[in-house]
Design a protein around this motif. Structure first.
Motif, PDB file in Angstrom:
ATOM      1  N   LEU A  14       0.860  -1.182   0.000  1.00  0.00           N
ATOM      2  CA  LEU A  14       0.000   0.000   0.000  1.00  0.00           C
ATOM      3  C   LEU A  14       0.898   1.234   0.000  1.00  0.00           C
ATOM      4  O   LEU A  14       1.678   1.442   0.939  1.00  0.00           O
ATOM      5  CB  LEU A  14      -0.913   0.001   1.230  1.00  0.00           C
ATOM      6  N   ALA A  15       0.825   2.022  -1.058  1.00  0.00           N
ATOM      7  CA  ALA A  15       1.695   3.193  -1.215  1.00  0.00           C
ATOM      8  C   ALA A  15       0.892   4.466  -0.954  1.00  0.00           C
ATOM      9  O   ALA A  15      -0.084   4.742  -1.653  1.00  0.00           O
ATOM     10  CB  ALA A  15       2.296   3.219  -2.613  1.00  0.00           C
ATOM     11  N   CYS A  39      -1.914   2.237  -5.023  1.00  0.00           N
ATOM     12  CA  CYS A  39      -1.425   3.605  -4.836  1.00  0.00           C
ATOM     13  C   CYS A  39      -2.549   4.513  -4.358  1.00  0.00           C
ATOM     14  O   CYS A  39      -3.635   4.527  -4.947  1.00  0.00           O
ATOM     15  CB  CYS A  39      -0.865   4.143  -6.152  1.00  0.00           C
ATOM     16  N   LEU A  40      -2.266   5.275  -3.314  1.00  0.00           N
ATOM     17  CA  LEU A  40      -3.208   6.249  -2.774  1.00  0.00           C
ATOM     18  C   LEU A  40      -2.595   7.639  -2.867  1.00  0.00           C
ATOM     19  O   LEU A  40      -1.389   7.800  -2.666  1.00  0.00           O
ATOM     20  CB  LEU A  40      -3.522   5.947  -1.310  1.00  0.00           C
ATOM     21  N   GLU A  85       0.874  -5.803   5.050  1.00  0.00           N
ATOM     22  CA  GLU A  85       2.148  -6.043   5.732  1.00  0.00           C
ATOM     23  C   GLU A  85       3.193  -4.993   5.390  1.00  0.00           C
ATOM     24  O   GLU A  85       4.074  -4.696   6.187  1.00  0.00           O
ATOM     25  CB  GLU A  85       2.698  -7.422   5.374  1.00  0.00           C
ATOM     26  N   ILE A  86       3.104  -4.451   4.170  1.00  0.00           N
ATOM     27  CA  ILE A  86       4.102  -3.477   3.717  1.00  0.00           C
ATOM     28  C   ILE A  86       3.397  -2.195   3.308  1.00  0.00           C
ATOM     29  O   ILE A  86       2.420  -2.217   2.555  1.00  0.00           O
ATOM     30  CB  ILE A  86       4.919  -4.017   2.521  1.00  0.00           C
ATOM     31  N   VAL A  87       3.927  -1.074   3.807  1.00  0.00           N
ATOM     32  CA  VAL A  87       3.411   0.243   3.472  1.00  0.00           C
ATOM     33  C   VAL A  87       4.564   1.056   2.906  1.00  0.00           C
ATOM     34  O   VAL A  87       5.682   1.009   3.424  1.00  0.00           O
ATOM     35  CB  VAL A  87       2.823   0.930   4.728  1.00  0.00           C
ATOM     36  N   ALA A  91       8.433   1.265   3.899  1.00  0.00           N
ATOM     37  CA  ALA A  91       9.469   1.627   2.930  1.00  0.00           C
ATOM     38  C   ALA A  91       9.227   3.069   2.511  1.00  0.00           C
ATOM     39  O   ALA A  91       8.212   3.375   1.883  1.00  0.00           O
ATOM     40  CB  ALA A  91       9.413   0.699   1.720  1.00  0.00           C
ATOM     41  N   GLN A  92      10.145   3.944   2.896  1.00  0.00           N
ATOM     42  CA  GLN A  92       9.996   5.357   2.576  1.00  0.00           C
ATOM     43  C   GLN A  92      10.661   5.639   1.235  1.00  0.00           C
ATOM     44  O   GLN A  92      11.785   5.216   0.997  1.00  0.00           O
ATOM     45  CB  GLN A  92      10.608   6.219   3.677  1.00  0.00           C
TER      46      GLN A  92
END
Length: 159
Positions: A28-29, A52-53, A69-71, A96-97
């Motif tokens: 989820l981005a 993508c948001l 689980e991953i953003v 993950a930035q």
């Protein structure tokens, strides 16, 4: 005795792009701008599904990540203690930035929650220099002003 260095070529096996992952995890981005969306989707196309948001990650939007689980976050995200706790409660294990900085992330809380934090390690100094030079040229050539006039259909003789 004279020593002559020979160049050594090291190759690493590349993962096959045709082999899909057995259990892909949806990413989820947050804070994805319109010009970033196709790049992100193409980068993950054969690896992980990505959603993508355009909203930035903060205390109000963090509950959206429940079950992911991953953003992925942008530089504008608020990853303070409250947000990280909401993410962890929803099952997020990795953030993950998409930038080099991490001043907006409470690393102590992330460590306490057992979350993995990833970021861009560094930018190319050549890319930074080219960008700075491009900005300087844009100011010198009045690119923004010319672009605005073109968009507004205002000719130079009438302005």
């Amino acid at each position: 005795m004279r020593f002559t260095a020979r160049p050594v070529r090291v190759t690493f096996p590349r993962p096959s792009r045709s082999t899909p992952l057995e259990n892909p995890v949806e990413i989820l981005a947050f804070g994805v701008q319109a010009d970033e969306r196709p790049l992100i989707e193409r980068a993950f196309r054969e690896h992980h599904p990505v959603r993508c948001l355009d909203v930035f990650l903060n205390q109000d939007t963090a509950p959206i990540a429940a079950g992911h689980e991953i953003v992925s976050s942008s530089v504008n995200a608020d990853l303070g203690a409250g947000v990280l706790e909401i993410l962890a409660a929803g099952g997020t294990r990795m953030v993950a930035q998409r930038s080099t900085g991490f001043n907006n992330i409470d690393l102590d809380v992330a460590e306490r929650l057992g979350m993995t934090i990833a970021r861009v390690s560094s930018y190319s100094p050549y890319a930074v220099a080219e960008f700075a030079w491009t900005l300087a040229m844009a100011v010198n050539r009045r690119v923004v002003r010319a672009s605005t006039r073109t968009r507004d259909s205002t000719s130079a003789s009438t302005a």
